[in-house]
Design an enzyme around this catalytic site. Structure first.
Site, PDB file in Angstrom:
ATOM      1  N   THR A   1      -7.858   0.442  -7.791  1.00 51.32           N
ATOM      2  CA  THR A   1      -7.094  -0.800  -7.697  1.00 51.32           C
ATOM      3  C   THR A   1      -7.416  -1.593  -6.436  1.00 51.32           C
ATOM      4  O   THR A   1      -7.647  -2.808  -6.506  1.00 51.32           O
ATOM      5  CB  THR A   1      -5.589  -0.507  -7.798  1.00 51.32           C
TER       6      THR A   1
ATOM      7  N   GLY B   1       0.775  -1.234   0.000  1.00 50.74           N
ATOM      8  CA  GLY B   1       0.000   0.000   0.000  1.00 50.74           C
ATOM      9  C   GLY B   1       0.804   1.280   0.000  1.00 50.74           C
ATOM     10  O   GLY B   1       0.220   2.363   0.082  1.00 50.74           O
TER      11      GLY B   1
ATOM     12  N   ASP C   1       4.327  -9.956  -7.334  1.00 51.30           N
ATOM     13  CA  ASP C   1       3.313  -9.944  -6.281  1.00 51.30           C
ATOM     14  C   ASP C   1       2.210 -10.939  -6.606  1.00 51.30           C
ATOM     15  O   ASP C   1       1.635 -10.888  -7.703  1.00 51.30           O
ATOM     16  CB  ASP C   1       2.723  -8.534  -6.163  1.00 51.30           C
TER      17      ASP C   1
ATOM     18  N   GLY D   1       2.767   2.279  -2.505  1.00 50.34           N
ATOM     19  CA  GLY D   1       2.900   2.810  -3.854  1.00 50.34           C
ATOM     20  C   GLY D   1       4.016   2.200  -4.672  1.00 50.34           C
ATOM     21  O   GLY D   1       4.477   2.825  -5.633  1.00 50.34           O
ATOM     22  N   LYS D   2       4.436   0.972  -4.324  1.00 45.30           N
ATOM     23  CA  LYS D   2       5.513   0.338  -5.094  1.00 45.30           C
ATOM     24  C   LYS D   2       5.125   0.169  -6.559  1.00 45.30           C
ATOM     25  O   LYS D   2       5.925   0.459  -7.455  1.00 45.30           O
ATOM     26  CB  LYS D   2       5.837  -1.039  -4.514  1.00 45.30           C
ATOM     27  N   THR D   3       3.916  -0.310  -6.788  1.00 46.80           N
ATOM     28  CA  THR D   3       3.494  -0.562  -8.169  1.00 46.80           C
ATOM     29  C   THR D   3       3.466   0.729  -8.972  1.00 46.80           C
ATOM     30  O   THR D   3       3.940   0.776 -10.114  1.00 46.80           O
ATOM     31  CB  THR D   3       2.112  -1.231  -8.185  1.00 46.80           C
ATOM     32  N   SER D   4       2.903   1.789  -8.404  1.00 41.77           N
ATOM     33  CA  SER D   4       2.834   3.071  -9.115  1.00 41.77           C
ATOM     34  C   SER D   4       4.226   3.591  -9.454  1.00 41.77           C
ATOM     35  O   SER D   4       4.480   4.033 -10.583  1.00 41.77           O
ATOM     36  CB  SER D   4       2.088   4.106  -8.262  1.00 41.77           C
TER      37      SER D   4
END
Length: 605
Positions: A507, A18, A45, A20-23
């Site tokens: 998301t 949560g 993930d 913000g790694k993906t962003s």
């Protein structure tokens, strides 16, 4: 951004769920592709949402991102990886070895541990097999939440030792005699990650005390296995301006973030650090991702529609759900969802409120990155707190096996048993046994469980389902018709209430809906959804927060109308809900919360 300065071939983003790694990983991949480089973005993930971020299907294959020239993506699918792994191991011996031997190998490869190993096998292959990434100038990894990633990165050393001393045995990896190549691959993967010329490790955090403490632990754990060259990115920092300082909620957020950064843990102070501002929009779609790292202007966003507010504000708060839970007098309450949505805080608030009402309560967690003690900051009568610690439970299980199965063995037999118990698969069995013990307690008290992030929880449930099938098969052979397994208890709505926790963002809602579908396939019907940290349910006039609140309305309505039979809305709190008093206030609808005590059904799904 310092982490983007002269980037090496591999960039590895990790951190608590949560944050913000993906962003950040997606925005980085877009930036590098924009420089004319060919880039591969890889998600490791189990609950990957890269496809949602780019608004196109990706899956377990290298797929070009349609809107970005030179950018390709791959989502490692744990289940697909596990099936391919099983086919690779079992295929060559099927029809060659006796059927009972083949069935034994298949049984060894059926557990959640094999799923995890198989996904890790694909990940290490991308790091070590040049043919798999041939032609890509950069490979950007978006990893699973912290505890899951650390566990995977520690596997090369664990398996290397096990393979060296137990080459004649078998495990969830299959027959060990033929696995020396993988041992070498795992060691080479850690060597690649430790090489600063090839790999940059980026720790992602938020300006929150608990998140920064956790990322400091991650820093230490990575350094302990030789991955010491790290960068720190503190994401989603609220801009300190006159408008924010004039708003009560925004001013409280500013104060919390300032205090958290002033108390930055010492191990993090020497790391190269970047700060990424909080954006007034959800980071889904190409324009939003380009805005994140300053390559384009902020997206326009409509103001909140005040006519839609009553429908949202009519939803109950957490107190309405607690009333429904308390009515049964005992039972298992499991909070599930994507990392970073606030499961730990909500689990603690529910447990504290039930204990405050006089019920005996056991609050526990199966999250490898647990921080229940930090959230509670105190004790309360009727409340006991525990953690299913994989290391502790594994050691307990090893001792039990040696004292029972190993007590009559000779020295050679005991040595072989000890070697077998060093297998990382032993952890899966030990954690499952601890989980089963906790479930049994719910027959005479409330057990509130804060679970690990989604993918990890599903692996645990997979182990529970496998155990149920095994017990049912043995009972059927014995003619026994009345028995109860942990899975049966999870499937019984009179004994177990599953609460899915999400945020009012695209998301997290999509991932929560996917989790609900997985649970239903396992015969588990979620009891309620909780929409946490809602700006739409709070009061704020700060422009950035006001604009983010506007984008919550559609997601809240999607949850109400499409997904949840029962739903609660929990507003963002001005004061961080840490400590028994604030948790009680959160559960009772205090602080910024609404005051409704009525739980409502919002229609069947």
């Amino acid at each position: 951004m310092r982490f983007l300065d002269q980037p090496p071939r591999y960039l590895f983003f990790t951190g608590k769920g949560g944050v913000g790694k993906t962003s950040l990983a997606c925005a980085t991949a877009i930036r590098l592709a924009g420089l004319g480089r060919k880039v591969l973005l890889v998600s490791t993930d189990p609950a990957s949402n890269v496809a949602q971020v780019f608004e196109q299907e990706i899956g377990n294959r290298v797929t070009p991102i349609e809107a970005v020239a030179g950018l390709f993506a791959l989502e490692i699918d744990p289940q697909a990886a596990a099936q391919a792994y099983r086919d690779r191991i079992v295929g060559p011996v099927r029809g060659v070895l006796p059927d009972d031997v083949v069935r034994g190998i298949e049984e060894q490869l059926s557990g959640a541990c094999t799923t995890e190993i198989a996904a890790f096998d694909e990940f290490t292959g991308l790091l070590t097999d040049s043919q798999l990434t041939d032609g890509f100038e950069h490979v950007v990894f978006d990893t699973a939440p912290t505890g899951h990633t650390i566990r995977l990165l520690q596997l090369p050393a664990a398996w290397s030792g096990f393979l060296a001393n137990n080459a004649e045995g078998a495990s969830c990896l299959g027959p060990l005699a033929g696995l020396q190549k993988q041992r070498e691959q795992y060691s080479a993967a850690v060597a690649a990650l430790a090489d600063a010329a090839r790999t940059r490790l980026v720790l992602v955090a938020r300006a929150q005390a608990s998140t920064l403490r956790e990322v400091a632990r991650t820093h230490a754990e990575l350094a302990a296995i030789g991955l010491s060259r790290q960068f720190l990115v503190i994401n989603g920092v609220l801009s300190d301006d006159d408008a924010a300082r004039a708003d009560g909620l925004a001013a409280a957020v500013l104060r919390r973030e300032r205090d958290a950064l002033a108390a930055l843990p010492e191990p993090l102070r020497g790391l190269p650090t970047d700060y990424v501002p909080l954006m007034p929009f959800n980071l889904v779609g190409l324009a939003a991702l380009r805005s994140l790292l300053g390559t384009a202007g902020a997206q326009p966003c409509d103001s909140p529609d005040d006519e839609r507010a009553p429908a949202v504000h009519g939803l109950p708060n957490l107190a309405g759900l607690v009333d429904g839970i308390a009515a049964d007098g005992h039972g298992l309450v499991m909070l599930m969802g994507k990392g970073g949505v606030g499961k730990t805080t909500l689990a603690a608030a529910i447990a504290v409120e039930l204990a405050h009402r006089g019920f005996p309560v056991h609050l526990t967690t199966s999250d490898p990155a647990a921080h229940l003690a930090e959230t509670l900051e105190g004790s309360l009568g009727n409340l006991t707190v525990s953690r299913i610690d994989p290391q502790v439970e594994t050691e307990r299980y090893r001792r039990h096996v040696l004292e029972t199965s190993g007590k009559d063995l000779d020295a050679h037999g005991r040595a072989m048993l000890e070697e077998d118990l060093r297998s990382p698969c032993t952890e899966e069995i030990a954690v499952f046994q601890a989980f089963s013990r906790v479930i049994r307690e719910a027959g005479n008290r409330f057990v509130v469980m804060d679970t690990a992030p989604t993918g990890h929880t599903l692996l645990l449930l997979d182990a529970t389902g496998a155990y149920h099938k095994e017990i049912a098969r043995h009972m059927d052979k014995s003619g026994i018709t009345h028995f109860t397994t942990p899975m049966m208890q999870l499937q019984d709505p009179q004994q177990t209430k599953v609460l899915i926790v999400t945020l009012a963002e695209t998301t997290p809602v999509l991932e929560a809906a996917s989790l609900q579908a997985d649970l239903r396939r396992a015969g588990i019907e979620p009891w309620a959804w909780v929409i946490n940290n809602s700006l739409a349910a709070a009061r704020t006039d700060a422009p950035v927060l006001h604009r983010r609140a506007a984008q919550e309305w559609p997601q809240i309505e999607i949850v109400r109308e499409r997904h949840a039979r029962r739903v609660a809305l929990v507003p963002v709190q001005a004061d961080e809900p840490v400590g028994v008093a604030r948790l009680l206030a959160l559960a009772a609808g205090g602080a910024n919360g609404q005051t409704s005590k009525e739980g409502i059904d919002v229609g069947s799904v």
